[in-house]
Scaffold this motif. Structure first.
Motif, PDB file in Angstrom:
ATOM      1  N   ALA A  33       1.023  -1.218  -0.043  1.00 57.02           N
ATOM      2  CA  ALA A  33       0.005  -0.095   0.108  1.00 57.02           C
ATOM      3  C   ALA A  33       0.988   1.300   0.015  1.00 57.02           C
ATOM      4  O   ALA A  33       0.513   2.368  -0.623  1.00 57.02           O
ATOM      5  N   LEU A  34       1.918   1.166   0.858  1.00 55.98           N
ATOM      6  CA  LEU A  34       2.867   2.418   0.860  1.00 55.98           C
ATOM      7  C   LEU A  34       3.360   2.489  -0.586  1.00 55.98           C
ATOM      8  O   LEU A  34       3.687   3.927  -1.172  1.00 55.98           O
ATOM      9  N   LEU A  40       1.984   6.978  -6.832  1.00 54.93           N
ATOM     10  CA  LEU A  40       1.119   8.239  -6.953  1.00 54.93           C
ATOM     11  C   LEU A  40       2.182   9.602  -6.952  1.00 54.93           C
ATOM     12  O   LEU A  40       1.641  10.371  -7.764  1.00 54.93           O
ATOM     13  N   ALA A  41       2.749   9.560  -5.949  1.00 56.84           N
ATOM     14  CA  ALA A  41       3.733  10.677  -5.735  1.00 56.84           C
ATOM     15  C   ALA A  41       4.660  10.873  -6.799  1.00 56.84           C
ATOM     16  O   ALA A  41       4.722  12.046  -7.595  1.00 56.84           O
ATOM     17  N   VAL A  42       5.071   9.781  -7.344  1.00 57.83           N
ATOM     18  CA  VAL A  42       6.054   9.817  -8.758  1.00 57.83           C
ATOM     19  C   VAL A  42       5.372   9.998  -9.925  1.00 57.83           C
ATOM     20  O   VAL A  42       5.584  11.277 -10.622  1.00 57.83           O
ATOM     21  N   ALA A  46       5.960  13.656 -11.935  1.00 58.27           N
ATOM     22  CA  ALA A  46       6.337  13.545 -13.413  1.00 58.27           C
ATOM     23  C   ALA A  46       5.286  14.629 -14.108  1.00 58.27           C
ATOM     24  O   ALA A  46       5.897  15.229 -15.004  1.00 58.27           O
ATOM     25  N   ILE A  47       4.149  14.339 -13.969  1.00 55.04           N
ATOM     26  CA  ILE A  47       3.182  15.366 -14.441  1.00 55.04           C
ATOM     27  C   ILE A  47       3.444  16.713 -14.381  1.00 55.04           C
ATOM     28  O   ILE A  47       3.525  17.628 -15.231  1.00 55.04           O
ATOM     29  N   LEU A  67       8.442  -0.283  -9.350  1.00 56.81           N
ATOM     30  CA  LEU A  67       7.517  -0.356  -8.095  1.00 56.81           C
ATOM     31  C   LEU A  67       6.156  -1.017  -8.243  1.00 56.81           C
ATOM     32  O   LEU A  67       5.656  -1.851  -7.406  1.00 56.81           O
ATOM     33  N   LEU A  68       5.697  -0.915  -9.572  1.00 54.78           N
ATOM     34  CA  LEU A  68       4.228  -1.763  -9.598  1.00 54.78           C
ATOM     35  C   LEU A  68       4.694  -3.217  -9.500  1.00 54.78           C
ATOM     36  O   LEU A  68       3.793  -3.850  -8.761  1.00 54.78           O
TER      37      LEU A  68
END
Length: 192
Positions: A33-34, A40-42, A46-47, A67-68
């Motif tokens: 979960a972390l 999400l932060a990456v 990036a966006i 990470l995935l």
């Protein structure tokens, strides 16, 4: 013994090995979960850099892929423990309690065999990458044994979780209805 409680949460472990394995599965589920939050932060980072600062980050997609895989493999055992894996319940729901239990046991055996094969393959891949000294071809240039390791860790934890579920489902010697301390032949005689 039931595999699941009414709320979908896995039943408490009755076998000592199961308690340890289930605690590790919960911990790895938390880490998974972390990792999702890190992903999400990456993505947000990036966006933001790509569209607001017109400066795309290098290696972001590669990092997200690693990470995935880590999030999936670390979370697989917790999903099995909770009974959250995709399954076809058509036969189990229509079967009697003994047949349904046998079908669930068969499913856990299939997970055990699959995770052993996956673990063996992952072990060979990790050790080869380590011995050969291979690095990723992308911008990160990370030693490939590092992103491959979560597959090995996850498959070992998945195998031990399946084994724990099997041990919890199969009664041990002297376990069953009407059997236990103070019951059956030899009760009160000091013999077991």
């Amino acid at each position: 013994m039931s595999f699941m409680t009414e709320g979908g949460e896995a039943a408490d472990a009755s076998h000592p090995l199961s308690r340890v394995v289930y605690a590790l599965a919960r911990l790895c589920g938390f880490l998974s979960a972390l990792l999702i939050l890190v992903m999400l932060a990456v993505v947000i980072y990036a966006i933001t850099y790509r569209y607001l600062l017109n400066s795309p980050i290098l290696g972001g997609d590669e990092l997200l892929g690693y990470l995935l895989v880590a999030a999936i493999m670390l979370g697989a055992a917790e999903a099995l423990r909770r009974g959250d894996h995709i399954s076809i319940d058509l036969l189990v729901d229509r079967a009697g309690p003994r047949v349904a239990r046998g079908l669930r046991l068969w499913g856990d055996l299939a997970v055990l065999v699959f995770s052993i094969v996956l673990g063996w393959s992952a072990w060979r891949s990790v050790t080869f990458a380590y011995d050969f000294g291979s690095y990723s071809p992308g911008y990160l240039e990370i030693a490939m044994w590092i992103p491959k390791s979560p597959i090995l860790i996850g498959s070992v934890l998945l195998a031990t979780t399946a084994l724990a579920r099997i041990l919890n489902a199969v009664p041990g010697p002297g376990v069953g209805p009407g059997v236990g301390p103070g019951a059956g032949p030899g009760a009160g005689t000091g013999r077991q």
